[in-house]
Write a protein that holds these residues in place. Structure first.
Motif, short mmCIF file in Angstrom:
data_model
loop_
_atom_site.label_atom_id
_atom_site.label_comp_id
_atom_site.label_asym_id
_atom_site.label_seq_id
_atom_site.Cartn_x
_atom_site.Cartn_y
_atom_site.Cartn_z
N PHE A 67 0.79 -0.89 -0.30
CA PHE A 67 0.30 0.16 -0.14
C PHE A 67 0.85 1.23 -0.07
CE2 PHE A 67 -4.06 -1.85 0.47
CZ PHE A 67 -3.72 -2.72 0.75
N GLY A 68 0.83 1.93 -0.89
CA GLY A 68 1.31 3.96 -0.88
C GLY A 68 0.91 4.47 0.59
N ASP A 69 0.14 4.05 0.92
CA ASP A 69 -0.29 5.14 2.50
C ASP A 69 -1.88 4.75 2.77
OD1 ASP A 69 -2.22 7.87 2.23
OD2 ASP A 69 -2.24 5.90 0.74
N GLU A 70 -1.77 4.63 4.58
CA GLU A 70 -2.78 4.32 4.99
C GLU A 70 -2.75 5.33 6.11
OE1 GLU A 70 -5.13 0.97 5.22
OE2 GLU A 70 -5.59 2.91 5.59
N ARG A 71 -4.49 5.33 6.74
CA ARG A 71 -5.25 6.07 7.50
C ARG A 71 -4.85 5.40 8.37
NH1 ARG A 71 -9.36 7.42 4.06
NH2 ARG A 71 -8.00 8.27 1.85
N CYS A 72 -4.95 5.96 9.64
CA CYS A 72 -4.81 4.80 10.94
C CYS A 72 -6.45 4.97 11.71
CB CYS A 72 -3.68 5.54 11.62
SG CYS A 72 -1.19 6.26 11.16
N VAL A 73 -6.57 3.92 10.57
CA VAL A 73 -7.76 3.30 11.83
C VAL A 73 -7.72 1.78 11.53
CG1 VAL A 73 -9.21 5.17 10.70
CG2 VAL A 73 -8.66 3.39 8.95
N PRO A 74 -8.67 1.56 12.15
CA PRO A 74 -8.36 -0.32 11.51
C PRO A 74 -8.96 -0.81 10.33
CG PRO A 74 -10.55 0.04 13.57
CD PRO A 74 -9.95 1.55 13.26
N PRO A 75 -8.99 -1.72 10.10
CA PRO A 75 -8.52 -2.22 8.04
C PRO A 75 -10.26 -2.84 8.39
CG PRO A 75 -8.09 -4.06 10.14
CD PRO A 75 -8.39 -2.35 10.93
N ASP A 76 -11.19 -2.88 8.92
CA ASP A 76 -12.66 -2.88 8.39
C ASP A 76 -13.01 -1.17 8.76
OD1 ASP A 76 -13.75 -3.84 11.72
OD2 ASP A 76 -12.40 -2.51 11.13
N HIS A 77 -12.70 -0.22 8.99
CA HIS A 77 -13.26 0.91 9.01
C HIS A 77 -13.68 1.71 7.75
CE1 HIS A 77 -13.30 5.42 10.03
NE2 HIS A 77 -14.16 5.10 11.61
N PRO A 78 -14.42 2.55 7.35
CA PRO A 78 -14.76 2.76 6.37
C PRO A 78 -13.69 3.83 5.64
CG PRO A 78 -16.63 3.91 7.79
CD PRO A 78 -15.61 2.61 8.28
N ASP A 79 -12.75 4.62 6.08
CA ASP A 79 -11.29 5.25 6.11
C ASP A 79 -10.80 4.45 5.60
OD1 ASP A 79 -12.18 8.25 7.48
OD2 ASP A 79 -13.18 7.03 6.08
N SER A 80 -10.62 3.44 5.83
CA SER A 80 -9.46 2.62 5.32
C SER A 80 -9.23 2.20 4.22
CB SER A 80 -9.58 1.31 6.30
OG SER A 80 -8.76 0.54 5.21
N ASN A 81 -7.79 2.46 3.15
CA ASN A 81 -7.42 1.70 2.45
C ASN A 81 -7.57 0.94 1.71
OD1 ASN A 81 -7.21 4.66 1.68
ND2 ASN A 81 -5.09 4.78 1.86
N TYR A 82 -6.99 -0.72 2.47
CA TYR A 82 -6.96 -1.65 2.67
C TYR A 82 -8.15 -2.33 2.43
CZ TYR A 82 -7.00 -5.98 4.18
OH TYR A 82 -7.50 -7.65 4.73
N ARG A 83 -9.16 -1.61 3.32
CA ARG A 83 -11.02 -2.03 2.90
C ARG A 83 -10.74 -1.80 1.67
NH1 ARG A 83 -16.59 -0.58 6.50
NH2 ARG A 83 -17.83 -1.10 4.86
N MET A 84 -11.23 -1.08 1.47
CA MET A 84 -11.39 -0.45 0.00
C MET A 84 -11.01 -1.05 -1.49
SD MET A 84 -10.75 1.42 -3.50
CE MET A 84 -9.09 2.75 -3.32
N ALA A 85 -9.10 -1.43 -1.22
CA ALA A 85 -8.68 -2.20 -1.64
C ALA A 85 -8.99 -3.51 -2.31
CB ALA A 85 -7.12 -2.23 -1.85
N ARG A 86 -9.50 -4.19 -0.32
CA ARG A 86 -9.95 -5.98 -0.52
C ARG A 86 -11.72 -5.42 -1.23
NH1 ARG A 86 -13.12 -7.63 3.07
NH2 ARG A 86 -13.84 -5.88 4.48
N GLU A 87 -12.37 -4.84 -0.56
CA GLU A 87 -13.74 -4.95 -1.31
C GLU A 87 -13.71 -5.04 -2.75
OE1 GLU A 87 -16.02 -3.36 2.70
OE2 GLU A 87 -15.55 -2.10 1.12
N ALA A 88 -13.02 -3.93 -3.53
CA ALA A 88 -12.84 -3.65 -4.76
C ALA A 88 -12.10 -4.67 -5.34
CB ALA A 88 -12.53 -2.57 -5.39
N LEU A 89 -11.06 -4.94 -4.54
CA LEU A 89 -10.03 -5.98 -5.66
C LEU A 89 -9.89 -7.34 -4.79
CD1 LEU A 89 -8.33 -6.81 -7.23
CD2 LEU A 89 -6.56 -5.33 -7.24
N LEU A 90 -8.95 -7.34 -3.54
CA LEU A 90 -8.38 -8.38 -3.08
C LEU A 90 -9.24 -9.41 -3.11
CD1 LEU A 90 -6.12 -6.36 -0.59
CD2 LEU A 90 -5.86 -7.43 -3.55
N ASP A 91 -10.44 -9.15 -2.69
CA ASP A 91 -11.29 -10.30 -1.64
C ASP A 91 -11.47 -10.93 -3.51
OD1 ASP A 91 -13.55 -8.81 0.85
OD2 ASP A 91 -11.29 -10.08 0.42
N HIS A 92 -11.67 -10.56 -4.64
CA HIS A 92 -12.44 -11.74 -5.98
C HIS A 92 -11.13 -11.99 -6.99
CE1 HIS A 92 -15.48 -8.87 -4.47
NE2 HIS A 92 -15.20 -7.64 -4.77
#
Ligand code: 6PG
Length: 246
Positions: A67-92
């Motif tokens: 990841f290029g960067d990340e907000r300091c929130v839990p991985p399931d937080h709506p602001d999480s870059n990881y969560r966005m990438a997981r939902e849009a791509l990594l889970d699929h």
């Protein structure tokens, strides 16, 4: 430097997904694997969804995602870059879970997290020594203040290394973890994904500065200069609308 303009955000996502697939094929042919750093924010979501819609366009079993960067929130937080990438791509896509290298922004010891993430980058990219690890592709966005990743104008000096990963505390955006300029500049390919009318001024200032450099302070995004890599600005027509045609 390459500047590619697409008609609209959908065409931008299509062009970006095609670039990711090409970088992946080149990397896997040359080195047997593909190392990719994902951008956060909203713009890349459509690109990730395009990639998820065609899971065969990339050999995800040979891909490592950072990841290029990340907000300091839990991985399931709506602001999480990881969560966005997981939902849009990594889970699929069939990427092995151990190939997904999340920035653990939720931890309290962000200095340790930054050092651990740099060690992971070095380990996975076989650059334990002095060399700066070279990612095959880094996707980036840009804010209307010229920030990229979490390299904000008010903390840009923290991004100049030698660390490859920094924890920053921006007045505007709070605590973040981010790759630094040395990590970004070492990449073989850097692609900025920029869409929307709101980015046209910052794009014009960076890509077509005035005679005195535009007078504006150097935007952090303008400091990204791959040492031995390709820099691509992938814009939709709205984001490019401030550029002169010449
Ligand atoms: C983040 C991103 C950030 C983003 C820009 C553009 O964590 O928010 O790393 O650098 O790319 O702010 O965001 P949009 O794509 O939503 O305009």
């Amino acid at each position: 430097m390459i500047v590619e303009v697409t008609d609209d955000p959908t065409a931008l996502a299509e062009a970006a997904a095609a670039r990711v697939a090409r970088c992946a094929a080149d990397a896997i042919r040359a080195r047997g694997r593909f190392t990719l750093a994902l951008a956060g924010g909203g713009t890349p979501r459509a690109t990730y969804q395009r990639l998820a819609a065609r899971p065969d366009s990339v050999d995800w079993t040979r891909t490592h995602v950072f990841f290029g960067d990340e907000r300091c929130v839990p991985p399931d937080h709506p602001d999480s870059n990881y969560r966005m990438a997981r939902e849009a791509l990594l889970d699929h896509v069939p990427i092995p879970p151990v190939h997904i290298h999340r920035m653990e922004g939720e931890r309290d010891d962000l200095g340790v997290v930054a050092r651990e993430y740099e060690a992971t980058l070095r380990r996975i990219l076989d650059a334990e020594g002095e060399a700066v690890p070279r990612l095959d592709l880094v996707l980036l966005g840009i804010g209307d203040d010229g920030h990229t990743a979490s390299l904000f104008p008010d903390v840009v000096q923290l991004g100049r290394g030698p660390e490859l990963v920094a924890r920053i505390l921006s007045k505007a955006k709070g605590a973040r973890l981010t790759l630094t300029f040395p990590a970004l500049d070492a990449a073989r390919n850097v692609v900025f994904l920029v869409a929307g009318d709101g980015k046209k001024e910052v794009i014009r200032t960076i890509l077509q500065p005035g005679p005195d450099g535009g007078g504006a302070p150097p935007f952090p995004a303008a400091e990204v200069r791959p040492t031995d890599g390709e820099l691509v600005w992938l814009l939709d027509r709205a984001a490019a609308s401030g550029l002169r045609a010449d």
